[in-house]
Design an enzyme around this catalytic site. Structure first.
Site, PDB file in Angstrom:
ATOM      1  N   VAL A   1       9.788  14.939   0.754  1.00 15.61           N
ATOM      2  CA  VAL A   1       9.925  16.397   0.800  1.00 15.61           C
ATOM      3  C   VAL A   1       9.016  17.051  -0.234  1.00 15.61           C
ATOM      4  O   VAL A   1       8.429  18.109   0.002  1.00 15.61           O
ATOM      5  CB  VAL A   1      11.409  16.791   0.595  1.00 15.61           C
TER       6      VAL A   1
ATOM      7  N   SER B   1      16.019  -1.259   0.093  1.00 19.17           N
ATOM      8  CA  SER B   1      16.826  -0.520   1.062  1.00 19.17           C
ATOM      9  C   SER B   1      16.826   0.970   0.698  1.00 19.17           C
ATOM     10  O   SER B   1      15.989   1.439  -0.071  1.00 19.17           O
ATOM     11  CB  SER B   1      18.237  -1.091   1.109  1.00 19.17           C
TER      12      SER B   1
ATOM     13  N   GLY C   1       0.791  -1.220   0.000  1.00 20.61           N
ATOM     14  CA  GLY C   1       0.000   0.000   0.000  1.00 20.61           C
ATOM     15  C   GLY C   1       0.822   1.267   0.000  1.00 20.61           C
ATOM     16  O   GLY C   1       0.271   2.365  -0.167  1.00 20.61           O
TER      17      GLY C   1
ATOM     18  N   GLU D   1      20.188  13.667  10.598  1.00 17.98           N
ATOM     19  CA  GLU D   1      20.240  14.050   9.185  1.00 17.98           C
ATOM     20  C   GLU D   1      21.661  14.409   8.756  1.00 17.98           C
ATOM     21  O   GLU D   1      22.455  14.949   9.541  1.00 17.98           O
ATOM     22  CB  GLU D   1      19.321  15.245   8.919  1.00 17.98           C
TER      23      GLU D   1
ATOM     24  N   ASP E   1      -0.096  -5.760   3.203  1.00 21.58           N
ATOM     25  CA  ASP E   1       0.110  -4.523   3.949  1.00 21.58           C
ATOM     26  C   ASP E   1      -0.728  -4.589   5.216  1.00 21.58           C
ATOM     27  O   ASP E   1      -1.681  -5.370   5.300  1.00 21.58           O
ATOM     28  CB  ASP E   1      -0.287  -3.302   3.118  1.00 21.58           C
TER      29      ASP E   1
ATOM     30  N   ARG F   1      17.845  18.302  11.278  1.00 20.20           N
ATOM     31  CA  ARG F   1      17.235  17.554  12.359  1.00 20.20           C
ATOM     32  C   ARG F   1      18.191  16.453  12.837  1.00 20.20           C
ATOM     33  O   ARG F   1      19.119  16.082  12.110  1.00 20.20           O
ATOM     34  CB  ARG F   1      15.917  16.940  11.883  1.00 20.20           C
TER      35      ARG F   1
ATOM     36  N   ILE G   1       6.253   3.076  -2.865  1.00 18.67           N
ATOM     37  CA  ILE G   1       7.095   2.172  -3.641  1.00 18.67           C
ATOM     38  C   ILE G   1       6.374   0.854  -3.882  1.00 18.67           C
ATOM     39  O   ILE G   1       6.351   0.319  -5.000  1.00 18.67           O
ATOM     40  CB  ILE G   1       8.431   1.925  -2.924  1.00 18.67           C
TER      41      ILE G   1
ATOM     42  N   LYS H   1      20.344   5.822   2.861  1.00 18.65           N
ATOM     43  CA  LYS H   1      20.689   6.114   4.255  1.00 18.65           C
ATOM     44  C   LYS H   1      21.373   4.924   4.931  1.00 18.65           C
ATOM     45  O   LYS H   1      21.904   5.058   6.047  1.00 18.65           O
ATOM     46  CB  LYS H   1      19.446   6.543   5.025  1.00 18.65           C
TER      47      LYS H   1
END
Length: 475
Positions: free
Chosen positions: A329, A281, A167, A413, A190, A410, A170, A284
């Site tokens: 974003v 993945s 759901g 980050e 999901d 933040r 991606i 990050k």
């Protein structure tokens, strides 16, 4: 046939009521579009000229429409032809070219429309009904992708395919693109029933929730996951389910452990007889500095361990931000613009890698066809983009002026993400946009006894330690 064609011709709007359109691009997409402009009875466009940078096309015609010059002739061609719209008709172009032609159209005072990228048009030819206003995804995210359809079809067509997190942004796009390759069965799993119904209806508007393709389940329910694999026997698995909100996971790292780590382990252990397992993945996970990054790096290592102990192919695919995904974003800026602003950006120089959802998923499916067990396939996403530039591009497209405010980075980050961790090499042996990197395996015993309810700082430290290659690497 003649009567039908005559009736279509009579139903067309008169030339005086049509929009005079100048096309940029004289390739296959332009030919399909010009054919549609000529013969689709719903067409509201009359093509008055074509621009193309290929000098061999000068003074020629494309589908009967004259080529009037290259991009530098756009303003003069608008003046000569009386065009009121410029149509960007290159479906495989990069974002910089879209930005340049849009700027020339704006300077000439005409409307600018685009044809969708090829990744959005896997199952039909381009026509006038595909034309749309430019989006920030066109200005920032278009990537030219070469696809080996035979290799993809070879592992998807006629197979039972399971997508976890179906759901999500991606996961739902994975379902739509996989469905085009005619799997024997597409299973969509999901924990969000509304999101499940939405992706199901995007595939079949007449579908009902009684359809067995829809599986409502949580990764945290180990027994339920085992039962699903035992009863449904998927042959190919795309594991896209995860918690991904970086600041929230910094505050609640135990939730990342329960879903991202233990949930992934539950799926890996249930997938004892699958032919191919693809762990989704993130960039990050490369030299991670956040709970999200730690947890996703650990899933890469658990997947590599499974690859060494199971007969199927178990691999990870790593990529950066996708434009238009839920919670991205782009999504946040869109909501802020709708509220009248301001747009909030953490830092004027912070950068991220970007790709559209369609392009990223297209490459994920391709990567799964060429990857080897234990690897992480890293998707190349062009040059990093400044978030401030994304904000400015969206402000330019906004109906009213909007301010941009900088709020500071933040916790967890980075100023800029990387696609490769320390010691990882960029090896592109099979596809120009897909790199192969080795992943050191991590034995599941290293994560089973994590204290999910521990102090957040202490738990984050434990997760960081599990990402250190020499410390807790098991074979």
């Amino acid at each position: 046939m003649l009567a039908t064609r005559y009736e279509r011709w009579r139903s067309r709007p008169s030339a005086g009521l049509k929009t005079r359109a100048l096309l940029f691009g004289g390739g296959a997409a332009a030919r399909d579009l010009l054919h549609s402009m000529h013969f689709d009875p719903r067409s509201r466009y009359v093509p008055v000229g074509v621009l193309d940078d290929d000098p061999r096309k000068r003074r020629t015609r494309v589908a009967g429409v004259p080529v009037l010059g290259d991009r530098t002739a756009l303003a003069s061609a608008v003046a000569r032809t009386g065009a009121t719209t410029v149509v960007f008709a290159v479906s495989d172009a990069g974002a910089p070219l879209v930005r340049e032609i849009r700027a020339l159209a704006d300077a000439a005072g005409v409307r600018f429309l685009v044809v969708p990228a090829m990744s959005e048009l896997l199952d039909h030819e381009i026509g006038v009904r595909d034309l749309r206003e430019v989006r920030v995804t066109d200005l920032l995210g278009r990537v030219q992708i070469e696809t080996d359809l035979d290799a993809i079809a070879g592992y998807l067509t006629g197979k039972r395919v399971l997508v976890t997190g179906a759901g999500g942004s991606i996961g739902s796009e994975l379902c739509r693109q996989i469905n085009r390759f005619s799997p024997a069965e597409l299973m969509m799993l999901d924990r969000d029933e509304s999101a499940l119904q939405a992706v199901q209806l995007s595939l079949d508007p007449r579908a009902t929730l009684s359809d067995p393709a829809v599986i409502l389940a949580s990764l945290r329910d180990v027994d339920r996951i085992r039962a699903i694999f035992r009863d449904r026997r998927p042959e190919v698995v795309f594991h896209a389910a995860a918690l991904k909100h970086l600041p929230l996971l910094e505050r609640y790292p135990g939730e990342a452990v329960k879903t991202n780590i233990w949930g992934t382990l539950a799926v890996l252990e249930a997938a004892s007889s699958v032919e191919r397992f693809v762990n989704i993945s993130t960039d990050k996970a490369a030299d991670p500095s956040s709970v999200l990054g730690y947890s996703k790096r650990i899933t890469e290592r658990l997947t590599a361990h499974t690859a060494a102990h199971r007969p199927g192919t178990f691999l990870s695919v790593r990529f950066g931000n996708v434009l238009g995904s839920r919670g991205s974003v782009f999504d946040r800026f869109t909501a802020q613009i709708a509220d009248g602003g301001p747009i909030t950006v953490t830092h004027p120089d912070v950068t991220r890698y970007f790709m559209t959802i369609q392009e990223a998923v297209h490459l994920v499916i391709q990567a799964a066809a060429i990857g080897h067990g234990g690897e992480a396939l890293v998707l190349q996403m062009g040059e990093p983009v400044r978030i401030a530039d994304v904000a400015r591009q969206m402000v330019e497209l906004a109906p009213a002026p909007v301010d941009i405010v900088y709020t500071g980075l933040r916790p967890g980050e980075k100023m800029g993400e990387v696609l490769f961790g320390a010691g990882e090499e960029d090896r592109r042996t099979d596809h120009p946009l897909i790199s192969h990197v080795s992943v050191p395996p991590l034995d599941p015993s290293a994560v089973r006894h994590l204290a999910a309810n521990a102090d957040p700082a202490a738990l984050a430290g434990s997760l960081a330690a599990l990402c250190t290659v020499p410390a807790l690497s098991f074979s």
